[in-house]
Structures are given as C-alpha cells and as structure tokens.
Motif scaffolding. Structure first.
Motif, PDB file in Angstrom:
ATOM      1  N   LYS A  23       0.820  -1.216   0.000  1.00 54.55           N
ATOM      2  CA  LYS A  23       0.000   0.000   0.000  1.00 54.55           C
ATOM      3  C   LYS A  23       0.850   1.261   0.000  1.00 54.55           C
ATOM      4  CE  LYS A  23      -3.630   2.367   2.629  1.00 54.55           C
ATOM      5  NZ  LYS A  23      -4.525   2.310   3.812  1.00 54.55           N
ATOM      6  N   ILE A  24       0.480   2.220  -0.853  1.00 53.63           N
ATOM      7  CA  ILE A  24       1.087   3.554  -0.822  1.00 53.63           C
ATOM      8  C   ILE A  24       0.209   4.404   0.082  1.00 53.63           C
ATOM      9  CG2 ILE A  24       1.917   5.521  -2.158  1.00 53.63           C
ATOM     10  CD1 ILE A  24       1.903   3.747  -4.632  1.00 53.63           C
ATOM     11  N   ALA A  25       0.678   4.638   1.279  1.00 55.80           N
ATOM     12  CA  ALA A  25      -0.149   5.297   2.290  1.00 55.80           C
ATOM     13  C   ALA A  25      -0.105   6.818   2.198  1.00 55.80           C
ATOM     14  CB  ALA A  25       0.282   4.851   3.682  1.00 55.80           C
ATOM     15  N   ASP A  26       0.983   7.373   1.678  1.00 56.08           N
ATOM     16  CA  ASP A  26       1.160   8.823   1.662  1.00 56.08           C
ATOM     17  C   ASP A  26       0.376   9.441   0.502  1.00 56.08           C
ATOM     18  OD1 ASP A  26       2.710  11.248   2.657  1.00 56.08           O
ATOM     19  OD2 ASP A  26       3.274  11.215   0.541  1.00 56.08           O
ATOM     20  N   ALA A  27      -0.575  10.320   0.821  1.00 56.33           N
ATOM     21  CA  ALA A  27      -1.426  10.928  -0.200  1.00 56.33           C
ATOM     22  C   ALA A  27      -0.621  11.752  -1.198  1.00 56.33           C
ATOM     23  CB  ALA A  27      -2.498  11.791   0.456  1.00 56.33           C
ATOM     24  N   ALA A  28       0.405  12.451  -0.722  1.00 55.14           N
ATOM     25  CA  ALA A  28       1.230  13.266  -1.615  1.00 55.14           C
ATOM     26  C   ALA A  28       1.958  12.391  -2.624  1.00 55.14           C
ATOM     27  CB  ALA A  28       2.225  14.088  -0.804  1.00 55.14           C
ATOM     28  N   GLU A  29       2.398  11.212  -2.174  1.00 62.42           N
ATOM     29  CA  GLU A  29       3.073  10.280  -3.082  1.00 62.42           C
ATOM     30  C   GLU A  29       2.106   9.757  -4.139  1.00 62.42           C
ATOM     31  OE1 GLU A  29       5.616   6.055  -2.933  1.00 62.42           O
ATOM     32  OE2 GLU A  29       5.041   7.082  -1.068  1.00 62.42           O
ATOM     33  N   VAL A  30       0.882   9.452  -3.716  1.00 65.72           N
ATOM     34  CA  VAL A  30      -0.136   8.987  -4.660  1.00 65.72           C
ATOM     35  C   VAL A  30      -0.450  10.081  -5.678  1.00 65.72           C
ATOM     36  CG1 VAL A  30      -2.529   8.224  -4.908  1.00 65.72           C
ATOM     37  CG2 VAL A  30      -1.136   7.357  -3.031  1.00 65.72           C
ATOM     38  N   HIS A  31      -0.627  11.292  -5.216  1.00 61.95           N
ATOM     39  CA  HIS A  31      -0.924  12.410  -6.107  1.00 61.95           C
ATOM     40  C   HIS A  31       0.223  12.647  -7.095  1.00 61.95           C
ATOM     41  CE1 HIS A  31      -4.140  14.456  -3.351  1.00 61.95           C
ATOM     42  NE2 HIS A  31      -4.594  13.379  -3.966  1.00 61.95           N
ATOM     43  N   GLY A  32       1.455  12.559  -6.613  1.00 63.62           N
ATOM     44  CA  GLY A  32       2.605  12.732  -7.495  1.00 63.62           C
ATOM     45  C   GLY A  32       2.630  11.681  -8.589  1.00 63.62           C
ATOM     46  N   PHE A  33       2.306  10.444  -8.234  1.00 63.43           N
ATOM     47  CA  PHE A  33       2.256   9.366  -9.223  1.00 63.43           C
ATOM     48  C   PHE A  33       1.184   9.661 -10.273  1.00 63.43           C
ATOM     49  CE2 PHE A  33       0.451   5.443 -10.831  1.00 63.43           C
ATOM     50  CZ  PHE A  33       1.577   4.721 -11.203  1.00 63.43           C
ATOM     51  N   MET A  34       0.031  10.120  -9.839  1.00 60.48           N
ATOM     52  CA  MET A  34      -1.058  10.427 -10.769  1.00 60.48           C
ATOM     53  C   MET A  34      -0.662  11.522 -11.748  1.00 60.48           C
ATOM     54  SD  MET A  34      -4.031  10.264  -7.852  1.00 60.48           S
ATOM     55  CE  MET A  34      -5.461  10.695  -8.833  1.00 60.48           C
ATOM     56  N   ARG A  35       0.088  12.485 -11.279  1.00 60.52           N
ATOM     57  CA  ARG A  35       0.532  13.564 -12.172  1.00 60.52           C
ATOM     58  C   ARG A  35       1.561  13.054 -13.187  1.00 60.52           C
ATOM     59  NH1 ARG A  35       0.323  16.749  -7.166  1.00 60.52           N
ATOM     60  NH2 ARG A  35      -1.406  18.228  -7.340  1.00 60.52           N
ATOM     61  N   ARG A  36       2.452  12.170 -12.739  1.00 63.70           N
ATOM     62  CA  ARG A  36       3.491  11.653 -13.641  1.00 63.70           C
ATOM     63  C   ARG A  36       2.926  10.689 -14.677  1.00 63.70           C
ATOM     64  NH1 ARG A  36       6.027  11.289  -8.712  1.00 63.70           N
ATOM     65  NH2 ARG A  36       5.740   9.018  -8.608  1.00 63.70           N
ATOM     66  N   HIS A  37       1.824  10.032 -14.321  1.00 64.62           N
ATOM     67  CA  HIS A  37       1.231   9.015 -15.208  1.00 64.62           C
ATOM     68  C   HIS A  37      -0.215   9.394 -15.513  1.00 64.62           C
ATOM     69  CE1 HIS A  37       4.729   6.400 -14.581  1.00 64.62           C
ATOM     70  NE2 HIS A  37       4.669   6.790 -13.328  1.00 64.62           N
ATOM     71  N   SER A  38      -0.392  10.603 -16.025  1.00 64.45           N
ATOM     72  CA  SER A  38      -1.741  11.157 -16.162  1.00 64.45           C
ATOM     73  C   SER A  38      -2.484  10.677 -17.404  1.00 64.45           C
ATOM     74  CB  SER A  38      -1.681  12.688 -16.160  1.00 64.45           C
ATOM     75  OG  SER A  38      -0.938  13.158 -17.267  1.00 64.45           O
ATOM     76  N   PHE A  39      -1.842   9.898 -18.280  1.00 59.98           N
ATOM     77  CA  PHE A  39      -2.604   9.278 -19.371  1.00 59.98           C
ATOM     78  C   PHE A  39      -3.240   8.031 -18.775  1.00 59.98           C
ATOM     79  CE2 PHE A  39      -3.390   6.774 -23.211  1.00 59.98           C
ATOM     80  CZ  PHE A  39      -4.081   7.714 -23.956  1.00 59.98           C
TER      81      PHE A  39
END
Length: 210
Positions: free
Chosen positions: A8-24
């Motif tokens: 599990k990726i628990a840190d919300a900022a880390e999840v958000h960063g991933f979503m921005r990097r892989h936004s397609f």
C-alpha cells in the motif's frame, strides 16, 4: 483493487505525485450496455475536495458520457516488469509481476458550459505544453475554438476513494530483492529500469551501492 498492507502507498502526496506523472489514464464506467473504458489524459486538482478532483474531456461522439451511471473508476498505470524466480536463486519461488498503479473512484459529473470547458482545456494545455521549446498557448478568445468545443464533453470526478499500490517484492527478504534489482538493471527496456529504480529506493544503502 486488492492491496496487501506491504504494497500500500499510504502517503497521499506520493499517490498524487504518481497520478501527475502518469496522467494518461483509463476512465472506466458502468451503464445500461455494460462497462466502457476510454484512454485519455486526466488532470488532478489536489486542492479541490478532501482527496482531490479529476478533470478531463471525451469526444462528444463517444457514447460513454451518455451511458455512465453510478461510480466511475480511473486507473493510473505506471511501470511494470516480469520477475523470474531464477533471479532469487532460491528453491520454492515462483514468477510474479512487479508494478505500480493507482485507482481513483468517484461520480462522473459532466461539464458542457463553454466557460468551464475553457478552464479545463487551459489547464491541460498549460501542463502538457510545459517544457516545450516553444509552448503553444490556449487562446480563449480564438473564435475557431468555439466550434471545436461543441465536439467534446468535459467532466469532473471528485475522488471519494483513492488506492495506491506499489508491488515491489516487499514481501521477500532484502537479499532476494537486491538480486532482482541487479537482474532488472541488466535488462534494456525502460519499464525494467524504472522498476529497478523504484525497488532500489526501498532498500538500505549497501557497500556495492545497491
């Protein structure tokens, strides 16, 4: 998404960063005719709502926006790589696949007024033109854009559930994980290299640098 505690990726900022990097991403909805999926760029507005809001648009000719009912799912997929049990050099092991992914859930809210559509498109152009040698600018005053706006339907999804998963062999002893990192680093494809880097970041520094 099935997410064991160790992945599990628990840190919300880390999840958000991933979503921005892989936004397609992939937008999945359920309707009277069954499930529908569309692949498209989707932006995250992290400040809109407790878990953020997703912004995007689809072609008006795409029936998904007409048939979507209830909760929508947006899948953000990252790097992935096959893991051979031979790399562990340990009997009793089996093949697996390492990967990183985020699932976001929420109701699809349609956006059809020109002002809100302009806002979504302005944001998208700003993000994707950023870093271009000569960035193209979105001119809201361009009369040609009004006709083009009629060909799309915008949407917002306020996130109600957010799941992040990084399956990187965390359930294996560190010695095995180091062997997997070395094996992946020897492979030429970008996904293997990316997974090797993500795995290496979870390990303690060692004398050989891995």
């Amino acid at each position: 998404m099935y997410v064991p505690a160790s992945f599990k990726i628990a840190d919300a900022a880390e999840v958000h960063g991933f979503m921005r990097r892989h936004s397609f991403a992939t937008l999945v909805t359920q309707g009277g005719g069954g499930m529908t999926a569309t692949h498209l760029p989707i932006l995250l507005d992290a400040d809109a709502g407790p878990r953020g809001t997703l912004l995007g648009h689809v072609a008006r000719a795409n029936p998904q926006w007409k048939t979507a009912e209830g909760e929508a799912l947006v899948i953000f997929a990252g790097p992935h790589a096959y893991i051979s049990p031979s790399w562990y050099e340990t009997p009793g092991t089996v093949p697996t696949w390492n990967y990183v992914a985020v699932h976001a859930y929420g109701a699809l809210q349609l956006v059809e007024d020109s002002g809100s559509l302009h806002d979504i498109l302005t944001r998208m152009v700003s993000v994707y033109e950023r870093g271009m040698p000569e960035p193209w600018s979105y001119d809201v005053a361009d009369p040609d854009l009004d006709g083009m706006l009629k060909a799309i339907v915008g949407f917002r999804i306020e996130i109600t559930r957010l799941e992040g998963k990084a399956k990187l062999n965390q359930n294996h002893p560190e010695e095995r994980r180091r062997k997997v990192v070395r094996a992946l680093e020897s492979r030429p494809d970008e996904d293997s290299q990316a997974i090797a880097g993500l795995m290496a970041a979870t390990l303690k520094p060692s004398a050989d640098g891995v």
